[in-house]
Design a protein around this motif. Structure first.
Motif, PDB file in Angstrom:
ATOM      1  N   ASN A 195       0.821  -1.204   0.000  1.00  8.56           N
ATOM      2  CA  ASN A 195       0.000   0.000   0.000  1.00  8.56           C
ATOM      3  C   ASN A 195       0.857   1.256   0.000  1.00  8.56           C
ATOM      4  O   ASN A 195       0.410   2.324  -0.439  1.00  8.56           O
ATOM      5  CB  ASN A 195      -0.910   0.022   1.231  1.00  8.56           C
ATOM      6  CG  ASN A 195      -2.081  -0.929   1.089  1.00  8.56           C
ATOM      7  OD1 ASN A 195      -2.383  -1.389   0.001  1.00  8.56           O
ATOM      8  ND2 ASN A 195      -2.724  -1.234   2.200  1.00  8.56           N
ATOM      9  N   ASN A 196       2.077   1.162   0.510  1.00  7.87           N
ATOM     10  CA  ASN A 196       2.972   2.309   0.496  1.00  7.87           C
ATOM     11  C   ASN A 196       3.278   2.758  -0.926  1.00  7.87           C
ATOM     12  O   ASN A 196       3.376   3.947  -1.209  1.00  7.87           O
ATOM     13  CB  ASN A 196       4.305   1.941   1.164  1.00  7.87           C
ATOM     14  CG  ASN A 196       4.167   1.729   2.649  1.00  7.87           C
ATOM     15  OD1 ASN A 196       4.080   2.679   3.408  1.00  7.87           O
ATOM     16  ND2 ASN A 196       4.139   0.481   3.058  1.00  7.87           N
ATOM     17  N   SER A 222       3.302  10.452   4.770  1.00  3.43           N
ATOM     18  CA  SER A 222       2.133  10.085   3.960  1.00  3.43           C
ATOM     19  C   SER A 222       2.083   8.590   3.651  1.00  3.43           C
ATOM     20  O   SER A 222       1.050   8.076   3.249  1.00  3.43           O
ATOM     21  CB  SER A 222       2.134  10.877   2.652  1.00  3.43           C
ATOM     22  OG  SER A 222       3.330  10.625   1.922  1.00  3.43           O
ATOM     23  N   TRP A 223       3.216   7.896   3.836  1.00  5.35           N
ATOM     24  CA  TRP A 223       3.213   6.462   3.584  1.00  5.35           C
ATOM     25  C   TRP A 223       2.486   5.764   4.734  1.00  5.35           C
ATOM     26  O   TRP A 223       2.681   6.080   5.898  1.00  5.35           O
ATOM     27  CB  TRP A 223       4.644   5.928   3.462  1.00  5.35           C
ATOM     28  CG  TRP A 223       5.370   6.422   2.242  1.00  5.35           C
ATOM     29  CD1 TRP A 223       5.295   7.663   1.678  1.00  5.35           C
ATOM     30  CD2 TRP A 223       6.282   5.685   1.436  1.00  5.35           C
ATOM     31  NE1 TRP A 223       6.108   7.749   0.573  1.00  5.35           N
ATOM     32  CE2 TRP A 223       6.730   6.538   0.403  1.00  5.35           C
ATOM     33  CE3 TRP A 223       6.788   4.387   1.481  1.00  5.35           C
ATOM     34  CZ2 TRP A 223       7.638   6.136  -0.578  1.00  5.35           C
ATOM     35  CZ3 TRP A 223       7.691   3.984   0.509  1.00  5.35           C
ATOM     36  CH2 TRP A 223       8.103   4.846  -0.506  1.00  5.35           C
ATOM     37  N   THR A 224       1.670   4.799   4.393  1.00  3.94           N
ATOM     38  CA  THR A 224       0.809   4.180   5.405  1.00  3.94           C
ATOM     39  C   THR A 224       1.573   3.231   6.325  1.00  3.94           C
ATOM     40  O   THR A 224       1.101   2.906   7.399  1.00  3.94           O
ATOM     41  CB  THR A 224      -0.328   3.394   4.722  1.00  3.94           C
ATOM     42  OG1 THR A 224       0.236   2.431   3.828  1.00  3.94           O
ATOM     43  CG2 THR A 224      -1.230   4.339   3.952  1.00  3.94           C
ATOM     44  N   PRO A 279      -1.175   2.733  -3.992  1.00 12.94           N
ATOM     45  CA  PRO A 279      -2.490   2.937  -3.382  1.00 12.94           C
ATOM     46  C   PRO A 279      -3.566   2.180  -4.143  1.00 12.94           C
ATOM     47  O   PRO A 279      -3.507   2.045  -5.372  1.00 12.94           O
ATOM     48  CB  PRO A 279      -2.692   4.452  -3.489  1.00 12.94           C
ATOM     49  CG  PRO A 279      -1.308   5.015  -3.567  1.00 12.94           C
ATOM     50  CD  PRO A 279      -0.507   3.997  -4.319  1.00 12.94           C
ATOM     51  N   SER A 299      -6.407   2.919  -5.063  1.00 11.69           N
ATOM     52  CA  SER A 299      -7.106   3.696  -6.093  1.00 11.69           C
ATOM     53  C   SER A 299      -6.366   3.724  -7.423  1.00 11.69           C
ATOM     54  O   SER A 299      -6.956   4.062  -8.458  1.00 11.69           O
ATOM     55  CB  SER A 299      -7.307   5.138  -5.612  1.00 11.69           C
ATOM     56  OG  SER A 299      -6.046   5.753  -5.347  1.00 11.69           O
ATOM     57  N   GLU A 300      -5.075   3.373  -7.425  1.00 13.07           N
ATOM     58  CA  GLU A 300      -4.274   3.455  -8.655  1.00 13.07           C
ATOM     59  C   GLU A 300      -4.011   2.090  -9.292  1.00 13.07           C
ATOM     60  O   GLU A 300      -3.461   2.027 -10.386  1.00 13.07           O
ATOM     61  CB  GLU A 300      -2.930   4.136  -8.355  1.00 13.07           C
ATOM     62  CG  GLU A 300      -3.050   5.558  -7.847  1.00 13.07           C
ATOM     63  CD  GLU A 300      -1.706   6.199  -7.544  1.00 13.07           C
ATOM     64  OE1 GLU A 300      -0.661   5.578  -7.859  1.00 13.07           O
ATOM     65  OE2 GLU A 300      -1.690   7.313  -6.997  1.00 13.07           O
ATOM     66  N   ARG A 336       8.870   8.046  -3.701  1.00 13.49           N
ATOM     67  CA  ARG A 336       7.975   6.929  -4.015  1.00 13.49           C
ATOM     68  C   ARG A 336       8.178   6.453  -5.453  1.00 13.49           C
ATOM     69  O   ARG A 336       8.220   5.246  -5.723  1.00 13.49           O
ATOM     70  CB  ARG A 336       6.522   7.341  -3.800  1.00 13.49           C
ATOM     71  CG  ARG A 336       5.536   6.170  -3.896  1.00 13.49           C
ATOM     72  CD  ARG A 336       4.104   6.657  -4.018  1.00 13.49           C
ATOM     73  NE  ARG A 336       3.682   7.477  -2.893  1.00 13.49           N
ATOM     74  CZ  ARG A 336       3.079   7.010  -1.809  1.00 13.49           C
ATOM     75  NH1 ARG A 336       2.847   5.718  -1.690  1.00 13.49           N
ATOM     76  NH2 ARG A 336       2.691   7.833  -0.860  1.00 13.49           N
TER      77      ARG A 336
END
Length: 500
Positions: free
Chosen positions: A344-345, A473-475, A348, A350-351, A446
């Motif tokens: 997920n990092n 911002s990375w989960t 995402p 959504s992508e 990223r």
């Protein structure tokens, strides 16, 4: 673009019997070397030997591509808790004897390639008469660029933080074949030597390299195609250090220098743009960014982007063994609601329907006891006659990232980044207007990781930014480092810069 033929075909047509001959060469023997360098073919065979050496598992056939350097970036999990040395490497503990052995072997093999090309460069100017038109410049230009390439990676690995290079002497820049001790240079002098070799290589290759006169397709003929050149040695320029490889490497070097002196960004952007603007005789781009059609064709290393690469005939077997169901190069990524955690990092949810660096590239293992481990398919080859048996050394996407980072305006940075996003299949979002420089930095980190996974660039990116932890911002913040992690020790004793 036509697929590169398998290396067996390439070596037969490109290198002739040179590979076999090189294995019998003993570079430290003066008589053997004198015999080797009596002909143009001898010089070519020696240069071929340097490329073969680069495929060593201690450097670009392993450790500096998908091996140790990726463990140092924590891109792989230690597959065996009993392997304490690997755990120490991952944690940046370089005191362990086994770890030091791995690191010393990488250092030694980099300088063995340097010794290979130095044996050429030490005599080539006195032997210009043995070359046919243009070949002196090509052989010398490639040798100089290989010397710069290996020295620069030695510096990126064993040198200081580029943000604070200091005033101590760091590494030798070896330009002679000698048993004498080579004294280390100051950081700035070392980097000047890298650029001096690249400047010479650029000038030598500019007017003679076939990649400036033909398209990539013409230089990579299929079995039934008529070659555009009668001299097969001058084909397949993407698996050599060609003219545009030199420009791309200069962009990479200047970007590294810009970490401590922002004025170097001008040259980094200049050379990156020159590679992007390269065109074939018809005016079409010489290199193009990989996109969905390449992914759909299972060309996962995006060979249309390869500015320079190593041709590896057994890459399919190697990749299956390393990355496949029973391979040791993998990430622990336990299943959660969306199926992934660590990834997920980078990708995402959504992508994922469109990102070509995600689709069909990552999958959970199905082997009992390993179902929470994710394997990576970048080098796994599709069945068929023309697999892409290449390990990329320099790719076009890096040039767009360099342009993004070197732009001095938000609009300029977004122009380069948005074009990259459009080809990679990810939505472009403007950099945060409140602090666009920080947002750009975080997005670039990223992109370097997910774009060059298993290509050895993540650790160097972290080192360049002196990253201690991943952006907030990375989960999942799985990477933490002290600056000392980036200070990799070189061997305690001087190595023999003559080959053996």
């Amino acid at each position: 673009m036509k697929k590169i033929l398998t290396t067996v075909i390439i070596l037969c047509s490109l290198f002739g019997t040179g590979c076999k001959k090189w294995l019998d060469v003993k570079p430290q023997g003066e008589t053997t070397q004198d015999e080797l360098f009596k002909t143009q073919k001898g010089f070519r065979d020696a240069l071929t030997g340097a490329y073969i050496r680069m495929k060593s598992g201690n450097i670009y056939g392993g450790a500096l591509t998908w091996g140790n350097i990726e463990f140092m970036a924590i891109n792989w999990e230690n597959p065996s808790p009993s392997n304490t040395a690997l755990t120490k490497l991952i944690n940046g503990d370089y005191t362990d004897a086994t770890v030091r052995g791995w690191l010393d072997n990488t250092y030694a093999d980099l300088f063995k390639v340097v010794a290979d090309v130095n044996s050429i460069l030490s005599v080539i100017d006195d032997k210009k008469s043995v070359f046919t038109e243009g070949n002196y410049s090509i052989v010398k230009g490639e040798a100089l660029s290989l010397r710069a390439f290996c020295h620069f990676d030695a510096m990126r690995t064993y040198g200081p933080l580029p943000s604070a290079p200091g005033t101590a002497r760091i590494l030798p820049y070896v330009t002679t074949v000698s048993k004498d001790i080579h004294e280390p240079l100051l950081y700035q002098d070392f980097m000047k030597s890298v650029l001096n070799d690249l400047d010479q290589a650029e000038a030598l290759l500019k007017d003679v390299d076939p990649i400036r006169k033909y398209s990539i397709a013409q230089l990579n003929p299929g079995q039934n195609d008529q070659p555009v050149l009668s001299d097969n040695y001058l084909l397949y320029r993407q698996v050599r250090m060609n003219y545009y490889s030199v420009l791309a490497l200069k962009a990479r070097v200047y970007l590294w220098l810009s970490t401590s002196d922002a004025s170097y960004k001008v040259n980094a952007a200049k050379y990156a743009q020159m590679v992007i603007d390269a065109a074939d005789p018809s005016g079409a781009p010489l290199f193009r960014l990989g996109e969905e059609r390449d992914r759909a064709n299972e060309d996962y290393t995006m060979s249309s982007e390869h500015i320079s690469a190593l041709s590896v005939y057994n890459l399919a077997t190697t990749a299956t063994g390393l990355f496949g169901e029973t391979g040791s190069l993998m990430r622990y990524d336990f299943n959660i609601t969306d199926g992934f955690y660590y990834l997920n990092n980078l990708f995402p949810v959504s992508e994922r329907t469109s990102d070509i660096r995600w689709k069909q590239m990552w999958t959970y293992k199905t082997t009992a006891g390993a179902t929470n481990y994710v394997m990576y398919k970048k080098y796994i080859q599709k069945a068929g006659l023309f697999p892409v048996l290449q390990i990329p050394l320099l790719r076009l996407s890096e040039m767009y990232l360099i342009l993004t980072e070197c732009a001095d305006t938000k609009a300029g940075a977004e122009a380069s980044y948005s074009f990259l996003c459009s080809k990679k299949g990810i939505p472009f979002t403007s950099f945060n207007s409140t602090d666009w420089l920080t947002d750009r930095r975080n997005k670039l980190i990223r992109e370097y990781v997910r774009e060059f996974y298993a290509e050895g660039q993540s650790f160097f990116t972290y080192k360049r930014f002196n990253l201690t932890t991943l952006p907030a911002s990375w989960t999942y913040t799985y990477y933490n480092a002290k600056p000392t992690k980036y200070l990799v020790p070189k061997p305690d004793r001087e190595i023999n810069y003559n080959n053996n």
